[in-house]
Write a protein that holds these residues in place. Structure first.
Motif, PDB file in Angstrom:
ATOM      1  N   VAL A  86      53.667  21.366  97.274  1.00 56.09           N
ATOM      2  CA  VAL A  86      53.392  19.926  97.266  1.00 56.09           C
ATOM      3  C   VAL A  86      53.947  19.296  95.992  1.00 56.09           C
ATOM      4  N   VAL A  87      54.418  18.070  96.132  1.00 56.04           N
ATOM      5  CA  VAL A  87      54.857  17.240  95.005  1.00 56.04           C
ATOM      6  C   VAL A  87      54.187  15.886  95.163  1.00 56.04           C
ATOM      7  N   SER A  88      53.649  15.337  94.063  1.00 59.69           N
ATOM      8  CA  SER A  88      53.023  14.013  94.142  1.00 59.69           C
ATOM      9  C   SER A  88      53.414  13.190  92.922  1.00 59.69           C
ATOM     10  N   SER A  89      53.037  11.925  92.955  1.00 61.73           N
ATOM     11  CA  SER A  89      53.311  11.047  91.821  1.00 61.73           C
ATOM     12  C   SER A  89      52.061  10.828  90.979  1.00 61.73           C
ATOM     13  N   ASP A  90      51.021  11.630  91.235  1.00 61.97           N
ATOM     14  CA  ASP A  90      49.761  11.461  90.515  1.00 61.97           C
ATOM     15  C   ASP A  90      49.312  12.801  89.950  1.00 61.97           C
ATOM     16  N   LYS A  91      49.167  12.874  88.641  1.00 60.96           N
ATOM     17  CA  LYS A  91      48.794  14.127  87.997  1.00 60.96           C
ATOM     18  C   LYS A  91      47.372  14.585  88.368  1.00 60.96           C
ATOM     19  N   THR A  92      46.448  13.651  88.501  1.00 62.52           N
ATOM     20  CA  THR A  92      45.078  14.022  88.848  1.00 62.52           C
ATOM     21  C   THR A  92      45.029  14.712  90.209  1.00 62.52           C
ATOM     22  N   PHE A  93      45.837  14.223  91.145  1.00 60.66           N
ATOM     23  CA  PHE A  93      45.938  14.848  92.468  1.00 60.66           C
ATOM     24  C   PHE A  93      46.412  16.295  92.340  1.00 60.66           C
ATOM     25  N   GLY A  94      47.413  16.515  91.486  1.00 61.76           N
ATOM     26  CA  GLY A  94      47.938  17.867  91.302  1.00 61.76           C
ATOM     27  C   GLY A  94      46.932  18.800  90.653  1.00 61.76           C
ATOM     28  N   VAL A  95      46.173  18.278  89.687  1.00 61.26           N
ATOM     29  CA  VAL A  95      45.160  19.105  89.028  1.00 61.26           C
ATOM     30  C   VAL A  95      44.087  19.529  90.029  1.00 61.26           C
ATOM     31  N   GLN A  96      43.669  18.601  90.873  1.00 59.72           N
ATOM     32  CA  GLN A  96      42.650  18.946  91.863  1.00 59.72           C
ATOM     33  C   GLN A  96      43.181  19.978  92.850  1.00 59.72           C
ATOM     34  N   ALA A  97      44.465  19.883  93.188  1.00 61.76           N
ATOM     35  CA  ALA A  97      45.060  20.875  94.080  1.00 61.76           C
ATOM     36  C   ALA A  97      45.033  22.260  93.436  1.00 61.76           C
ATOM     37  N   ALA A  98      45.248  22.310  92.124  1.00 63.65           N
ATOM     38  CA  ALA A  98      45.166  23.591  91.419  1.00 63.65           C
ATOM     39  C   ALA A  98      43.734  24.118  91.417  1.00 63.65           C
ATOM     40  N   VAL A  99      42.762  23.238  91.209  1.00 67.34           N
ATOM     41  CA  VAL A  99      41.359  23.637  91.258  1.00 67.34           C
ATOM     42  C   VAL A  99      41.034  24.247  92.628  1.00 67.34           C
ATOM     43  N   ASP A 100      41.629  23.696  93.654  1.00 65.55           N
ATOM     44  CA  ASP A 100      41.378  24.170  95.016  1.00 65.55           C
ATOM     45  C   ASP A 100      42.144  25.450  95.344  1.00 65.55           C
ATOM     46  N   GLY A 101      42.922  25.967  94.374  1.00 66.73           N
ATOM     47  CA  GLY A 101      43.598  27.240  94.576  1.00 66.73           C
ATOM     48  C   GLY A 101      44.962  27.153  95.221  1.00 66.73           C
ATOM     49  N   LEU A 102      45.544  25.940  95.319  1.00 65.26           N
ATOM     50  CA  LEU A 102      46.829  25.796  95.990  1.00 65.26           C
ATOM     51  C   LEU A 102      47.977  26.393  95.186  1.00 65.26           C
ATOM     52  N   GLY A 103      47.896  26.310  93.854  1.00 67.76           N
ATOM     53  CA  GLY A 103      48.986  26.820  93.041  1.00 67.76           C
ATOM     54  C   GLY A 103      48.798  26.494  91.579  1.00 67.76           C
ATOM     55  N   VAL A 104      49.896  26.540  90.804  1.00 66.02           N
ATOM     56  CA  VAL A 104      49.884  26.271  89.366  1.00 66.02           C
ATOM     57  C   VAL A 104      50.218  24.806  89.148  1.00 66.02           C
ATOM     58  N   ALA A 105      49.433  24.133  88.317  1.00 68.88           N
ATOM     59  CA  ALA A 105      49.691  22.733  87.962  1.00 68.88           C
ATOM     60  C   ALA A 105      50.092  22.663  86.496  1.00 68.88           C
ATOM     61  N   PHE A 106      50.618  21.503  86.101  1.00 63.82           N
ATOM     62  CA  PHE A 106      51.085  21.287  84.725  1.00 63.82           C
ATOM     63  C   PHE A 106      50.644  19.899  84.319  1.00 63.82           C
TER      64      PHE A 106
END
Length: 319
Positions: free
Chosen positions: A228-248
Motif C-alpha cells: 500500500v502507498v498513501s498520502s497520509d503518514k498516520t494511515f501508514g503508521v496504523q497499517a504497520a500497527v495492524d501488522g501489514l508491513g514496515v512503515a517510516f
C-alpha cells in the motif's frame, strides 16, 4: 446646500489656531503639536489672511484672543477636537487585529503548533478569522494567495522569512512484533527491499517517497515497495500497527505506539535528524495586524514546548 469640506491646509491651520488659543503661548503650543514655533506662527498667520481678520493679539510678552478670535474658537474648537478623536479611533481600529489570515499548513505541523493555540487565539482576537488549508503539498504560498505557512525546513522558498518552531526531526522505520515474528528483522536499510513496506507519497507526486538514511555521514535512499502507498503518514503508521508491513515516520507519530509495544523501532543507527518545522511568510514592510498577531502567538506557543535542537543534519524531506 452642503458646506464645502475643509482642505488639509484648512484643518492644519485651525488645529494650530486652537492649540495657540488654548495655551496662549506659541512655544508651548508648538511643543504640543510637534512643530517649530515659526511654522506654527506661519500657519496661524495664513489662517488670519484667509479669514481677513486678526485672531490673536501678539506682543513680545503675551498672546491674547481678539473678539473675532474668541468667536471663531468657540465655533471651531469642538469640531477640531471631534475630528482629532475620529482620526485617533480610526488609527486604533487599524492597529486592532481584524480580518482574514490565509494559512497553508502541513497536517502534522498543525497538530503540533496550530491546534494547541486556536482557542487562546480566538479568545484574544475575536475579529480575526483563520482560513487554514491542511495539506502536505509543497505550494508557492505567494502565488496561491497564502499569508503564512508552516512547513519543513527543506521545502521553504529562499525568499521567505523562516522562523524555526521546534527541534530537528527524525524518521524511523517501524513494524509490529507480529510482522517481525513472521518476516524477520532487517539488519540494514537495503534489507527493506525484501520486506513489505508501507509507502508514502507527497501530495501531487506520482511516485512514492524514497526512504532516506544516513551512513558514514552521507545520506542515501532506498526505493521501497509494498502492499500500500498513501498520502497520509498516520494511515501508514496504523497499517504497520495492524501488522501489514514496515512503515517510516517521524518520532512524534510512532512514540506512543512504541511505548505501548505496538511497534518496534528498526534501523535506528541509520536514522539521522533533519530540519524540523518552520513558520514562513513573505517579507513585507507593513504587516497586517492580524497576521502579526498570529505569528506572535504561534511563536510563543512553540517556545513553551521547545526541546534541544540537534543542528547540522540535512535529512529527509518528509513528515
Amino acid at each position: 446646500m452642503d458646506a464645502p469640506l475643509p482642505s488639509a491646509s484648512d484643518f492644519n491651520q485651525l488645529r494650530a489656531f486652537v492649540a495657540v488659543a488654548g495655551a496662549l503661548n506659541f512655544s508651548r503650543a508648538a511643543e504640543a503639536l510637534g512643530v517649530s514655533s515659526s511654522a506654527l506662527s506661519q500657519m496661524v498667520r495664513g489662517l488670519e489672511e484667509r479669514v481677513g481678520v486678526h485672531l490673536l493679539n501678539r506682543t513680545t510678552r503675551s498672546v491674547s484672543l481678539t473678539e473675532a478670535g474668541a468667536q471663531l474658537l468657540e465655533r471651531v474648537k469642538p469640531a477640531v477636537e471631534q475630528l482629532g478623536a475620529a482620526l485617533g479611533e480610526t488609527r486604533e481600529r487599524r492597529a486592532r487585529p481584524a480580518g482574514t489570515v490565509r494559512m497553508h499548513c502541513f497536517r502534522t505541523a498543525a497538530a503540533l503548533y496550530l491546534t494547541p493555540m486556536l482557542r487562546a487565539f480566538g479568545d484574544a482576537y475575536p475579529q480575526v478569522m483563520l482560513d487554514v488549508t491542511l495539506d502536505d503539498a509543497v505550494v508557492d504560498i505567494v502565488a496561491e494567495g497564502y499569508d503564512v505557512a508552516i512547513r519543513l525546513g527543506e521545502v521553504i522558498d529562499k525568499d521567505l522569512i523562516a522562523v524555526k518552531l521546534g527541534p530537528d526531526l527524525r524518521q524511523t522505520a517501524v513494524a509490529s512484533p507480529d510482522y517481525l515474528a513472521r518476516r524477520g528483522t532487517p539488519a540494514h536499510p537495503r534489507d527493506l527491499l525484501a520486506h513489505s513496506c508501507i509507502g508514502w507519497r507527497w501530495p501531487g507526486q506520482k511516485t512514492p517517497y524514497r526512504w532516506e538514511f544516513m551512513e558514514n555521514g552521507k545520506w542515501f535512499d532506498v526505493a521501497v515497495d509494498g502492499p500500500v502507498v498513501s498520502s497520509d503518514k498516520t494511515f501508514g503508521v496504523q497499517a504497520a500497527v495492524d501488522g501489514l508491513g514496515v512503515a517510516f515516520a517521524s518520532e512524534h507519530l510512532i512514540d506512543a505506539h512504541v511505548a505501548e509495544g505496538r511497534l518496534v523501532r528498526l534501523l535506528e543507527a541509520w536514522s539521522a535528524r533533519f530540519p524540523g518545522y518552520y513558520l514562513c511568510y513573505p517579507a513585507q514592510r507593513r504587516m497586517a495586524p492580524a497576521l502579526r498577531a498570529l505569528i506572535d502567538v504561534i511563536r510563543r506557543q512553540a517556545q513553551t514546548r521547545s526541546a534541544p535542537i540537534d543542528a547540522g543534519a540535512r535529512g529527509a524531506a518528509a513528515l
